[in-house]
Structure formats: C-alpha cells, structure tokens
Design a protein around this motif. Structure first.
Motif, PDB file in Angstrom:
ATOM      1  N   THR A 217       0.826  -1.211   0.000  1.00 62.81           N
ATOM      2  CA  THR A 217       0.000   0.000   0.000  1.00 62.81           C
ATOM      3  C   THR A 217       0.858   1.257   0.000  1.00 62.81           C
ATOM      4  OG1 THR A 217      -1.732  -1.180   1.154  1.00 62.81           O
ATOM      5  CG2 THR A 217      -1.859   1.207   1.177  1.00 62.81           C
ATOM      6  N   GLY A 218       1.878   1.295   0.877  1.00 56.25           N
ATOM      7  CA  GLY A 218       2.774   2.443   0.909  1.00 56.25           C
ATOM      8  C   GLY A 218       3.525   2.607  -0.390  1.00 56.25           C
ATOM      9  N   GLN A 219       3.938   1.491  -0.960  1.00 59.01           N
ATOM     10  CA  GLN A 219       4.666   1.529  -2.219  1.00 59.01           C
ATOM     11  C   GLN A 219       3.765   2.053  -3.347  1.00 59.01           C
ATOM     12  OE1 GLN A 219       5.924  -2.216  -4.208  1.00 59.01           O
ATOM     13  NE2 GLN A 219       7.993  -1.414  -3.863  1.00 59.01           N
ATOM     14  N   PHE A 220       2.526   1.595  -3.389  1.00 58.13           N
ATOM     15  CA  PHE A 220       1.601   2.087  -4.411  1.00 58.13           C
ATOM     16  C   PHE A 220       1.340   3.579  -4.219  1.00 58.13           C
ATOM     17  CE2 PHE A 220      -2.573   3.126  -6.127  1.00 58.13           C
ATOM     18  CZ  PHE A 220      -2.396   2.741  -7.441  1.00 58.13           C
ATOM     19  N   PHE A 221       1.215   4.014  -2.968  1.00 58.37           N
ATOM     20  CA  PHE A 221       1.011   5.436  -2.685  1.00 58.37           C
ATOM     21  C   PHE A 221       2.198   6.256  -3.208  1.00 58.37           C
ATOM     22  CE2 PHE A 221       1.430   9.134   0.175  1.00 58.37           C
ATOM     23  CZ  PHE A 221       0.242   9.776  -0.132  1.00 58.37           C
ATOM     24  N   ARG A 222       3.417   5.783  -2.952  1.00 57.21           N
ATOM     25  CA  ARG A 222       4.601   6.489  -3.470  1.00 57.21           C
ATOM     26  C   ARG A 222       4.604   6.491  -4.998  1.00 57.21           C
ATOM     27  NH1 ARG A 222       6.720   3.610   0.802  1.00 57.21           N
ATOM     28  NH2 ARG A 222       7.705   2.076  -0.564  1.00 57.21           N
ATOM     29  N   PHE A 223       4.220   5.346  -5.592  1.00 58.26           N
ATOM     30  CA  PHE A 223       4.135   5.253  -7.047  1.00 58.26           C
ATOM     31  C   PHE A 223       3.133   6.273  -7.582  1.00 58.26           C
ATOM     32  CE2 PHE A 223       2.716   3.431 -11.088  1.00 58.26           C
ATOM     33  CZ  PHE A 223       3.920   3.080 -11.675  1.00 58.26           C
ATOM     34  N   ALA A 224       1.995   6.394  -6.913  1.00 58.02           N
ATOM     35  CA  ALA A 224       0.974   7.359  -7.329  1.00 58.02           C
ATOM     36  C   ALA A 224       1.472   8.795  -7.166  1.00 58.02           C
ATOM     37  CB  ALA A 224      -0.315   7.141  -6.542  1.00 58.02           C
ATOM     38  N   LEU A 225       2.216   9.070  -6.096  1.00 57.59           N
ATOM     39  CA  LEU A 225       2.801  10.409  -5.926  1.00 57.59           C
ATOM     40  C   LEU A 225       3.776  10.723  -7.048  1.00 57.59           C
ATOM     41  CD1 LEU A 225       3.518  10.700  -2.092  1.00 57.59           C
ATOM     42  CD2 LEU A 225       1.824  11.964  -3.435  1.00 57.59           C
ATOM     43  N   VAL A 226       4.612   9.747  -7.374  1.00 57.14           N
ATOM     44  CA  VAL A 226       5.551   9.922  -8.477  1.00 57.14           C
ATOM     45  C   VAL A 226       4.776  10.125  -9.780  1.00 57.14           C
ATOM     46  CG1 VAL A 226       7.264   8.704  -9.896  1.00 57.14           C
ATOM     47  CG2 VAL A 226       7.505   8.740  -7.410  1.00 57.14           C
ATOM     48  N   GLY A 227       3.708   9.361  -9.950  1.00 55.48           N
ATOM     49  CA  GLY A 227       2.867   9.534 -11.128  1.00 55.48           C
ATOM     50  C   GLY A 227       2.263  10.924 -11.216  1.00 55.48           C
ATOM     51  N   THR A 228       1.899  11.475 -10.069  1.00 57.53           N
ATOM     52  CA  THR A 228       1.372  12.836 -10.034  1.00 57.53           C
ATOM     53  C   THR A 228       2.441  13.833 -10.467  1.00 57.53           C
ATOM     54  OG1 THR A 228      -0.181  12.229  -8.288  1.00 57.53           O
ATOM     55  CG2 THR A 228       0.303  14.580  -8.556  1.00 57.53           C
TER      56      THR A 228
ATOM     57  N   PHE B 125      -2.629   1.968 -12.986  1.00 60.93           N
ATOM     58  CA  PHE B 125      -2.587   0.651 -12.359  1.00 60.93           C
ATOM     59  C   PHE B 125      -1.749  -0.344 -13.163  1.00 60.93           C
ATOM     60  CE2 PHE B 125      -6.211   2.448 -10.158  1.00 60.93           C
ATOM     61  CZ  PHE B 125      -5.928   2.071  -8.857  1.00 60.93           C
ATOM     62  N   PHE B 126      -1.926  -0.336 -14.468  1.00 61.44           N
ATOM     63  CA  PHE B 126      -1.123  -1.231 -15.287  1.00 61.44           C
ATOM     64  C   PHE B 126       0.364  -0.939 -15.095  1.00 61.44           C
ATOM     65  CE2 PHE B 126       1.364  -2.408 -18.895  1.00 61.44           C
ATOM     66  CZ  PHE B 126       0.961  -3.708 -19.128  1.00 61.44           C
TER      67      PHE B 126
END
Length: 131
Positions: free
Chosen positions: A2-13, A115-116
């Motif tokens: 979950t934390g990793q996905f959150f960081r990934f989403a922040l980077v995506g932003t 997500f992909f």
C-alpha cells in the motif's frame, strides 16, 4: 504494498505535472502539433518517473544497471503508455468541447495507465536481481 503504491501514485502525479508542462510548452511556445507534442511530453514524463521511482518508490528493488532498467521501464510500461495515449487521442479527436481539451485528455490518459504501469514496474522493472 500500500505504501509503495502510494509512493508510485505520488511519483505519477509529479510525472503528470512534467507531462502537462512539457505538453503546454510544446503546444503554445513551440507550436508543435497536438499528437507530436503528446508523444514528446510522454517520453519526458516517463523518464522523469523512472528516475523518481528508482530513488523513491522502489529503492530496495533497484538493479545496478540504470540504462537497462530505464529501457525495461519504457518497454514494460509501453502498454500502459498505449492506453494513456489512446485515451488522450480519442478524447482530443472526439471534438466534444470539454472532453477534447488537451489538459483534461492528458489527465484521463494518465489515470487510465496508472494501475497497469504499477504492476508492470513492480514485476518487470524494479525487481531485486542477484549481483
């Protein structure tokens, strides 16, 4: 995860911001066409998100071969990029006043590929490898 996905989403932003700024620069300051500008802005955003993911999201999963990792990142995220670019192109081509705005089409494409790209990055790019 979950934390990793959150960081990934922040980077995506952050990547979205890079994408948007480069797109606007190319469209309005340099007069590049909407499709060529989008291709170039995507490449800039993908490279910047690889760098940020390498140093922020997947710090323990990095490989020691940055250029090969970058190439794997671009290749494994190509399908997500195709979804991203396809949604963008479809919305721009729709001609609908609200949906065809380049910034909104860019946002919709970015969300479509999120997500992909996360799962592709986790499985094929940032994997701990024996040295």
């Amino acid at each position: 995860m979950t934390g990793q996905f959150f960081r990934f989403a922040l980077v995506g932003t952050a990547g979205f911001v890079v994408d948007l700024l480069v797109l606007q620069l190319l469209l309005h300051a340099l007069g590049v066409g909407v499709y060529a500008a989008r291709g170039l802005s995507y490449l800039c955003a993908a490279t910047s998100t690889w760098i940020m993911n390498r140093h922020f999201t997947f710090t323990t999963e990095r490989t020691d071969a940055p250029w090969r990792e970058w190439a794997r990142f671009l290749a494994s995220n190509a399908a997500g990029g195709a979804v991203n670019l396809g949604v963008y192109a479809a919305l721009v081509a729709s001609g609908l006043p609200l949906l065809s705005a380049p910034w909104l089409a860019l946002a919709a494409g970015s969300v479509a590929g999120l997500f992909f790209n996360y799962f592709a990055s986790r499985k094929f790019v940032f994997t701990a490898r024996a040295r």
